[in-house]
Design a protein around this motif. Structure first.
Motif, mmCIF file in Angstrom:
data_model
loop_
_atom_site.group_PDB
_atom_site.id
_atom_site.type_symbol
_atom_site.label_atom_id
_atom_site.label_comp_id
_atom_site.label_asym_id
_atom_site.label_seq_id
_atom_site.Cartn_x
_atom_site.Cartn_y
_atom_site.Cartn_z
ATOM 1 N N GLU A 54 0.838 -1.209 0.000
ATOM 2 C CA GLU A 54 0.000 0.000 0.000
ATOM 3 C C GLU A 54 0.869 1.255 0.000
ATOM 4 N N SER A 55 1.923 1.247 0.819
ATOM 5 C CA SER A 55 2.815 2.412 0.875
ATOM 6 C C SER A 55 3.512 2.630 -0.460
ATOM 7 N N LEU A 56 3.939 1.548 -1.095
ATOM 8 C CA LEU A 56 4.601 1.679 -2.395
ATOM 9 C C LEU A 56 3.640 2.235 -3.437
ATOM 10 N N THR A 57 2.386 1.791 -3.401
ATOM 11 C CA THR A 57 1.388 2.281 -4.363
ATOM 12 C C THR A 57 1.170 3.775 -4.193
ATOM 13 N N HIS A 95 8.578 0.855 7.673
ATOM 14 C CA HIS A 95 8.332 -0.571 7.445
ATOM 15 C C HIS A 95 9.604 -1.370 7.721
ATOM 16 N N VAL A 96 10.748 -0.797 7.388
ATOM 17 C CA VAL A 96 12.021 -1.459 7.686
ATOM 18 C C VAL A 96 12.166 -1.633 9.194
ATOM 19 N N GLU A 97 11.875 -0.590 9.939
ATOM 20 C CA GLU A 97 12.061 -0.609 11.390
ATOM 21 C C GLU A 97 11.126 -1.595 12.082
ATOM 22 N N SER A 98 9.954 -1.846 11.499
ATOM 23 C CA SER A 98 8.982 -2.734 12.152
ATOM 24 C C SER A 98 9.114 -4.181 11.696
ATOM 25 N N ALA A 99 10.097 -4.495 10.858
ATOM 26 C CA ALA A 99 10.265 -5.870 10.396
ATOM 27 C C ALA A 99 10.476 -6.806 11.583
ATOM 28 N N GLY A 118 27.176 -1.131 -2.985
ATOM 29 C CA GLY A 118 26.505 -0.707 -4.216
ATOM 30 C C GLY A 118 25.027 -1.052 -4.204
ATOM 31 N N ALA A 119 24.690 -2.250 -3.731
ATOM 32 C CA ALA A 119 23.285 -2.656 -3.656
ATOM 33 C C ALA A 119 22.518 -1.759 -2.689
ATOM 34 N N TYR A 120 23.139 -1.448 -1.556
ATOM 35 C CA TYR A 120 22.468 -0.578 -0.591
ATOM 36 C C TYR A 120 22.266 0.818 -1.180
ATOM 37 N N GLY A 121 23.304 1.332 -1.868
ATOM 38 C CA GLY A 121 23.168 2.642 -2.494
ATOM 39 C C GLY A 121 22.044 2.667 -3.513
ATOM 40 N N ALA A 122 21.910 1.596 -4.320
ATOM 41 C CA ALA A 122 20.842 1.526 -5.319
ATOM 42 C C ALA A 122 19.475 1.501 -4.649
ATOM 43 N N LEU A 123 19.353 0.761 -3.546
ATOM 44 C CA LEU A 123 18.081 0.717 -2.827
ATOM 45 C C LEU A 123 17.746 2.070 -2.215
ATOM 46 N N ARG A 124 18.762 2.771 -1.709
ATOM 47 C CA ARG A 124 18.511 4.094 -1.130
ATOM 48 C C ARG A 124 18.084 5.093 -2.204
ATOM 49 N N ALA A 132 10.024 -7.189 -1.051
ATOM 50 C CA ALA A 132 11.233 -7.782 -0.464
ATOM 51 C C ALA A 132 12.386 -6.793 -0.434
ATOM 52 N N LEU A 133 12.409 -5.833 -1.371
ATOM 53 C CA LEU A 133 13.501 -4.859 -1.390
ATOM 54 C C LEU A 133 13.453 -3.963 -0.155
ATOM 55 N N VAL A 134 12.252 -3.684 0.338
ATOM 56 C CA VAL A 134 12.119 -2.861 1.543
ATOM 57 C C VAL A 134 12.746 -3.588 2.735
#
Length: 564
Positions: A39-42, A57-61, A139-145, A294-296
């Motif tokens: 929902e947040s992504l939408t 959402h990351v913090e509540s995982a 690099g993966a973390y930078g791309a996700l950020r 899953a990326l979140v």
């Protein structure tokens, strides 16, 4: 586990959802609330989101099950200060502080599952052995950020909104590609990342995403001839050839585009090309949205390992070393664990300051020993307790420990109580607060727990304090704890050393040099003095200096009351 955290969901329980690239659990699981994240992504894709919306959402995982209760120790080992001051890291030239909420829980709630702990340790081993893998991780973390940054960008106009959504899709593809193309040769849990990226690339949703972005990037190739005059200005520009990208699924010929517009007008529809593009863009995002949940989750997982590598580099810069400890897992309830040993142990909290850090060695013959530490104030006793507590917590969480070498035995839980400052609303005096501290210890204590107490029974007179101290020691021994206790009851400690009223008592004292200054090392035995006079002199609390201060105040008073 936080009560508000969603339960981990095995990937096979999610229709249409492929295995999550979980780096914190032995059995991969989607540990974020998939519906809420989607929902947040939408909403974020449609119009942007406030900063930090995705990170919530990351913090509540959720995390793997743990028997540890952070309320029993986290405040006393300054866990939040450790994360903010010592575990921040750099990616793409930017400094990031990992989520204190998620990382704090991941560190303070070590997994009960041994396989999960070993998964994390294997990942750290592989990262420390490969610069390429560390580079791919950053690099993966930078791309996700960058992807999250695009999602949280709010557009002003409709045209900006169209471009913004395309930019989000570009960042989406870059994040997936960073996973699929990186981590070559990984054999640890890191191999889950390229496997996930490659699996997403095989989907029809990803192919539509790639085709749309290729269409946006290259509708046509134009060959031109430019004629430049002697003054450097363009005199003529002529198109020699135009090659349209007619192999792309989104391509329409010029005639087709005209016919489409005429048909729409004839039917009464008045869609602009921009509106049609938005429809295409939205459908592409909706098609791949399930994969993005899953990326979140992965953001928090990557922070765990980047924070560990940051601790390693920060220690190396200070001339210190960290390690993955040898963990002596018990094979049964009565299994005899080997002794504890830490070489080059240091307090990682000091890395955030300019203080000189002196590592020390600590060893006990038995792991379930009760260690009584004595010595002068400012000799490093409290810092030692913090370092021992953090080493146990970090090591059992599958993280680096602040020592060059270490052997630890996992325990069921940790209880840490350092001397607290008086509170304005406390209902008891100092003795009462000390007794409540002891009561809370035995209420929470289980067999084999690690217990760390600073200045036990210091809040009352020596005779009563010593009696309570002996009571605590005798009852603790029945629970086979891994206990470290500091005290200034030197006569009592010396008597306990002689009489040995309980098994497995160990005595350590602050080592002093020839001038009676602490070396911040610890050796066997009981200190003979707390060097109170030396400490008083260092802090300017001698009779001579206090008399001088009194005389100064009296002279100032006389000047005020005596006339000119």
């Amino acid at each position: 586990m936080s009560a508000a955290s969603p339960e981990p969901v095995p990937p096979d329980a999610l229709p249409g959802q492929r295995a999550a690239p979980d780096l914190l659990s032995h059995r991969p699981a989607l540990r974020v609330d998939a519906r809420a994240v989607k929902e947040s992504l939408t909403f974020a894709f449609a119009g942007g989101a406030p900063g930090g919306a995705i990170d919530r959402h990351v913090e509540s995982a959720s995390l793997p099950a743990s028997t540890w209760d952070p309320t029993r120790f986290a405040q006393h080992v300054f866990l939040q200060e450790l994360i903010v001051g010592c575990l921040h890291f750099t990616s793409d030239g930017r400094t990031y502080i990992p989520s204190p909420a998620l990382l704090g829980r991941a560190l303070s709630q070590p997994p009960s599952d041994r396989d999960t702990v070993e998964l994390r340790r294997d990942i750290f081993r592989e990262l420390t052995g490969s610069e390429a893998l560390r580079r791919d991780l950053a690099g993966a973390y930078g791309a996700l950020r960058r992807w999250v940054g695009q999602l949280e960008t709010i557009s002003i106009s409709r045209r900006e909104g169209s471009r913004r959504r395309l930019d989000i899709l570009v960042a989406t593809k870059e994040a997936i590609d960073a996973l699929a193309d990186g981590f070559a040769g990984a054999r640890s849990g890191l191999a889950r990342l390229p496997a996930f990226g490659a699996a997403v690339r095989e989907t029809e949703a990803y192919r539509r995403l790639a085709d749309l972005l290729a269409y946006d990037e290259e509708l046509a190739t134009l060959d031109v001839r430019i004629r430049v005059g002697s003054d450097g200005h363009v005199r003529d520009l002529r198109a020699l050839a135009i090659r349209e990208n007619d192999e792309n699924r989104f391509y329409k010929s010029p005639l087709g585009r005209v016919v489409t517009k005429l048909v729409m007008l004839w039917r009464g529809y008045r869609f602009s090309e921009d509106e049609l593009l938005i429809r295409y863009v939205n459908s592409v995002f909706e098609g791949i949205e399930d994969e993005l949940v899953a990326l979140v989750q992965l953001l928090g997982d990557l922070e765990f390992y980047l924070a560990g590598l940051a601790l390693r580099e920060r220690a190396r810069a200070a001339g210190l070393a960290v390690c993955l400890p040898e963990l002596a897992w018990p094979s049964g309830p009565r299994d005899e664990a080997p002794g504890r040993e830490l070489k080059g142990l240091f307090n990682p909290l000091l890395l955030a300051s300019s203080a000189s850090i002196v590592p020390c060695d600590i060893a006990t013959e038995h792991h379930d020993a009760t260690v009584i530490v004595t010595g002068p104030n400012s000799g490093g006793k409290t810092r030692l307790l913090e370092a021992l507590s953090l080493a146990q917590m970090l090591g059992q969480a599958g993280f680096f420990v602040p020592a060059a070498e270490a052997r630890l035995s996992p325990c069921h839980g940790l209880f840490v109580s350092l001397i607290e400052q008086a509170q304005a609303d406390q209902s008891e005096g100092r003795l009462g607060m000390e007794l409540l501290r002891i009561r809370s210890l035995f209420e929470a204590m289980q067999v084999g727990d690690m217990v760390v107490l600073d200045e036990l029974c210091s809040g009352t007179n020596p005779s009563e304090g010593e009696e309570i101290f002996q009571l605590v020691i005798s009852l603790l021994s029945e629970l086979r704890p891994q206990a470290f206790i500091t005290t200034h009851f030197l006569e009592l400690a010396a008597r306990l050393e002689r009489e040995r009223p309980v098994d497995r008592l160990v005595f350590l004292q602050v080592e002093l040099d020839a001038q009676q200054w602490p070396t911040y090392q610890f050796v066997g035995g009981v200190a003979r003095t707390s060097l109170a006079q030396r400490t008083a002199a260092r802090l300017g609390v001698t009779r001579e200096e206090l008399v001088a201060l009194v005389e100064r105040s009296k002279r100032a008073h006389r000047r005020q009351v005596e006339p000119g």
